[in-house]
Design a protein around this motif. Structure first.
Motif, PDB file in Angstrom:
ATOM      1  N   VAL A 283       1.235  -6.606   0.563  1.00 61.72           N
ATOM      2  CA  VAL A 283       2.401  -7.479   0.670  1.00 61.72           C
ATOM      3  C   VAL A 283       2.184  -8.448   1.818  1.00 61.72           C
ATOM      4  CG1 VAL A 283       3.941  -5.697  -0.243  1.00 61.72           C
ATOM      5  CG2 VAL A 283       3.635  -5.920   2.245  1.00 61.72           C
ATOM      6  N   PRO A 284       2.925  -9.544   1.865  1.00 51.95           N
ATOM      7  CA  PRO A 284       2.776 -10.460   2.998  1.00 51.95           C
ATOM      8  C   PRO A 284       3.074  -9.773   4.323  1.00 51.95           C
ATOM      9  CG  PRO A 284       3.981 -11.513   1.214  1.00 51.95           C
ATOM     10  CD  PRO A 284       3.862 -10.060   0.851  1.00 51.95           C
ATOM     11  N   TYR A 285       2.277 -10.107   5.326  1.00 50.98           N
ATOM     12  CA  TYR A 285       2.489  -9.581   6.676  1.00 50.98           C
ATOM     13  C   TYR A 285       3.762 -10.181   7.254  1.00 50.98           C
ATOM     14  CZ  TYR A 285       1.186  -8.252  11.496  1.00 50.98           C
ATOM     15  OH  TYR A 285       1.134  -7.709  12.765  1.00 50.98           O
ATOM     16  N   ASN A 286       4.471  -9.398   8.064  1.00 51.46           N
ATOM     17  CA  ASN A 286       5.664  -9.884   8.756  1.00 51.46           C
ATOM     18  C   ASN A 286       6.793 -10.207   7.791  1.00 51.46           C
ATOM     19  OD1 ASN A 286       7.124 -10.606  11.090  1.00 51.46           O
ATOM     20  ND2 ASN A 286       6.487 -12.745  10.966  1.00 51.46           N
ATOM     21  N   ASP A 287       6.855  -9.502   6.666  1.00 45.97           N
ATOM     22  CA  ASP A 287       7.877  -9.740   5.644  1.00 45.97           C
ATOM     23  C   ASP A 287       8.486  -8.391   5.263  1.00 45.97           C
ATOM     24  OD1 ASP A 287       9.358 -10.237   3.322  1.00 45.97           O
ATOM     25  OD2 ASP A 287       7.983 -11.820   2.638  1.00 45.97           O
ATOM     26  N   LEU A 288       9.599  -8.046   5.893  1.00 42.67           N
ATOM     27  CA  LEU A 288      10.216  -6.750   5.653  1.00 42.67           C
ATOM     28  C   LEU A 288      10.793  -6.629   4.247  1.00 42.67           C
ATOM     29  CD1 LEU A 288      11.995  -6.153   9.085  1.00 42.67           C
ATOM     30  CD2 LEU A 288      10.016  -4.906   8.179  1.00 42.67           C
ATOM     31  N   ALA A 289      11.296  -7.732   3.716  1.00 40.37           N
ATOM     32  CA  ALA A 289      11.863  -7.680   2.359  1.00 40.37           C
ATOM     33  C   ALA A 289      10.780  -7.355   1.347  1.00 40.37           C
ATOM     34  CB  ALA A 289      12.545  -9.002   2.027  1.00 40.37           C
ATOM     35  N   ALA A 290       9.626  -7.991   1.480  1.00 39.31           N
ATOM     36  CA  ALA A 290       8.519  -7.724   0.557  1.00 39.31           C
ATOM     37  C   ALA A 290       8.032  -6.294   0.704  1.00 39.31           C
ATOM     38  CB  ALA A 290       7.385  -8.710   0.811  1.00 39.31           C
ATOM     39  N   LEU A 291       7.998  -5.815   1.939  1.00 38.41           N
ATOM     40  CA  LEU A 291       7.582  -4.441   2.172  1.00 38.41           C
ATOM     41  C   LEU A 291       8.550  -3.465   1.511  1.00 38.41           C
ATOM     42  CD1 LEU A 291       5.775  -2.364   3.573  1.00 38.41           C
ATOM     43  CD2 LEU A 291       7.190  -2.640   5.626  1.00 38.41           C
ATOM     44  N   GLU A 292       9.827  -3.684   1.690  1.00 32.16           N
ATOM     45  CA  GLU A 292      10.819  -2.784   1.091  1.00 32.16           C
ATOM     46  C   GLU A 292      10.698  -2.766  -0.420  1.00 32.16           C
ATOM     47  OE1 GLU A 292      15.567  -1.753   1.540  1.00 32.16           O
ATOM     48  OE2 GLU A 292      14.853  -3.770   2.048  1.00 32.16           O
ATOM     49  N   ALA A 293      10.442  -3.924  -1.024  1.00 33.22           N
ATOM     50  CA  ALA A 293      10.325  -4.004  -2.477  1.00 33.22           C
ATOM     51  C   ALA A 293       9.094  -3.265  -3.002  1.00 33.22           C
ATOM     52  CB  ALA A 293      10.279  -5.465  -2.913  1.00 33.22           C
ATOM     53  N   ALA A 294       8.060  -3.146  -2.173  1.00 34.24           N
ATOM     54  CA  ALA A 294       6.811  -2.515  -2.611  1.00 34.24           C
ATOM     55  C   ALA A 294       6.830  -1.001  -2.483  1.00 34.24           C
ATOM     56  CB  ALA A 294       5.640  -3.076  -1.810  1.00 34.24           C
ATOM     57  N   ILE A 295       7.765  -0.464  -1.720  1.00 39.65           N
ATOM     58  CA  ILE A 295       7.824   0.982  -1.498  1.00 39.65           C
ATOM     59  C   ILE A 295       8.577   1.649  -2.643  1.00 39.65           C
ATOM     60  CG2 ILE A 295       8.766   2.786  -0.002  1.00 39.65           C
ATOM     61  CD1 ILE A 295       8.362   0.895   2.372  1.00 39.65           C
ATOM     62  N   ASP A 296       8.000   2.716  -3.188  1.00 40.31           N
ATOM     63  CA  ASP A 296       8.704   3.496  -4.204  1.00 40.31           C
ATOM     64  C   ASP A 296       8.427   4.980  -3.983  1.00 40.31           C
ATOM     65  OD1 ASP A 296       6.199   4.072  -5.268  1.00 40.31           O
ATOM     66  OD2 ASP A 296       6.357   2.637  -6.911  1.00 40.31           O
TER      67      ASP A 296
END
Length: 418
Positions: free
Chosen positions: A190-203
């Motif tokens: 996921v993009p670095y420094n992007d919490l929204a993208a990180l949250e979306a990638a976690i399952d």
């Protein structure tokens, strides 16, 4: 600011032992026999002391790279070389088939310094990252209950964690990846420094999030304030692990013991290497919570040289230097000098820079040359640095550097940009 006790001034310019052969002759001699996995600057180093290097022809240079942070305490720091000499006279290797008298003390002090519970000793940074990946997967199956062979790990675009087959599987660097497949599955980037993208990638299959608190190879990219805290909160809520790769950023480089300390964040696992060996021997470790490192059982992971007595002795001496807090303070205070000097170069050949402590990524106006070309010009001025990508160079001097030596280096940079 005065240099710390036991550091060295520039070595005398007497001929080095190999001075009978020129730099060019020695470089040409390497070509037929060394694999071309590096493109070094055309300088052949023969001696070093403190922050100073000397080539085979007696020319001296300030080391502004410090072995990618492996030389945080400079070349041949007397405390570290003395520890190595003393241990060489006693015991160097037993393998982990037996106990040795240096390892437990090293592990106890490393755990205490980093605020963690347990230590898994290894040798190189990439080996430690691989170990953290294995630990995260084992924890996911044994503790979280992820179905076997389904565990995933979320990483960040632009990462650099090493160049082993598994690690390049989640690298975005085409040079590191091309020609080395098939790649290891189980990673999401996921993009670095992007919490929204990180949250979306976690399952539910996510074992861990693996990031560098500061992306070094990418150009010393520093995330927004609160990013590390956000990663910690996301992983805690999702019942997955936070793995911090502090191989370059840790052990004093940024002005704190760990870069995560700037936000008072405690990851589940921290990967350390480079400076842990004091520039003398390769030493790495994964430090972390007992609940995670405790999933390992005898035979499931190992390393012949990991935790050897020589490494433990040198590593313990490194910890002794860090326990004083002196080097963290130096990095913070001299980091302000570095930041001030680079600020004065913005618009004067520097388009932007990012720095924390004694670590900076400097973006040079591309019209003035590539990062490699700027590095070669600095070499001719007696300062050694290394480029990252495009027209970006990194500055990471030993933490033993003096204000005067730092200002000499900044003046050289100003000159080559003029």
């Amino acid at each position: 600011m005065n240099a710390p006790t036991g550091t060295h001034s520039a070595p005398a310019s007497s001929p080095a032992p190999s001075a009978s052969r020129s730099s060019q002759a020695l470089i040409r001699a390497e070509e037929p026999v060394l694999a071309h996995n590096y493109h070094p600057l055309p300088v052949v180093v023969a001696r070093a002391e403190g922050v100073w290097l000397e080539d085979v022809e007696g020319r001296r240079y300030i080391d502004m790279l410090a072995g990618y942070s492996a030389l945080n305490f400079g070349h041949r720091h007397p405390v570290l070389t003395e520890a190595a000499h003393r241990q060489l006279d006693a015991l160097t290797l037993t393998s982990r088939a037996f106990h040795n008298d240096r390892l437990a003390g090293f592990a106890e002090r490393l755990a205490a310094l980093t605020g963690q519970d347990m230590v898994l000793p290894m040798n190189t940074g990439a080996e430690a990252v691989e170990s953290a990946v294995k630990l995260a997967r084992k924890w996911a199956y044994d503790v979280k209950g992820v179905p076997r062979d389904r565990a995933t790990i979320v990483v960040a675009d632009g990462n650099f964690h090493g160049r082993t087959t598994t690690i390049v599987s989640f690298s975005g660097d085409p040079e590191a990846r091309e020609g080395f497949g098939p790649f290891t599955p189980g990673f999401r980037s996921v993009p670095y420094n992007d919490l929204a993208a990180l949250e979306a990638a976690i399952d539910e299959t996510t074992a861990a999030v693996l990031i560098e608190p500061i992306q070094g190879e990418a150009g010393v990219l520093i995330p927004d304030e609160g990013y590390l805290t956000g990663v910690r909160e996301l992983t805690r809520r999702a019942n997955c692990l936070f793995l911090a790769d502090e191989i370059q950023s840790g052990l004093g480089r940024t002005g704190r013991t760990l870069a995560c300390d700037h936000e008072s964040v405690r990851p589940d696992l921290v990967v350390l290497a480079k400076a842990l060996g004091g520039g003398i021997v390769p030493v790495s470790a994964v430090v972390g919570r007992r609940e995670v490192l405790g999933v390992l059982h005898p035979g499931e992971h190992g390393s012949t040289f990991g935790g050897n007595p020589l490494a433990a002795a040198v590593g313990t001496a490194v910890l002794g230097l860090l326990e004083t807090g002196e080097f963290q303070r130096r990095a913070a205070e001299l980091g302000e000098v570095l930041r001030e000097g680079l600020t004065g170069l913005v618009g004067e050949g520097v388009t932007a820079f990012r720095s924390r402590g004694l670590w900076a990524g400097v973006d040079v106006d591309p019209s003035l040359g590539t990062g490699r070309e700027i590095s070669e010009r600095l070499m001719r001025e007696g300062v050694l640095v290394k480029d990252t990508h495009g027209s970006t160079i990194r500055l990471a001097p030993p933490l033993t550097i003096t204000r005067e030596e730092l200002e000499i280096s900044l003046a050289a940079l100003r000159k080559v940009l003029g």
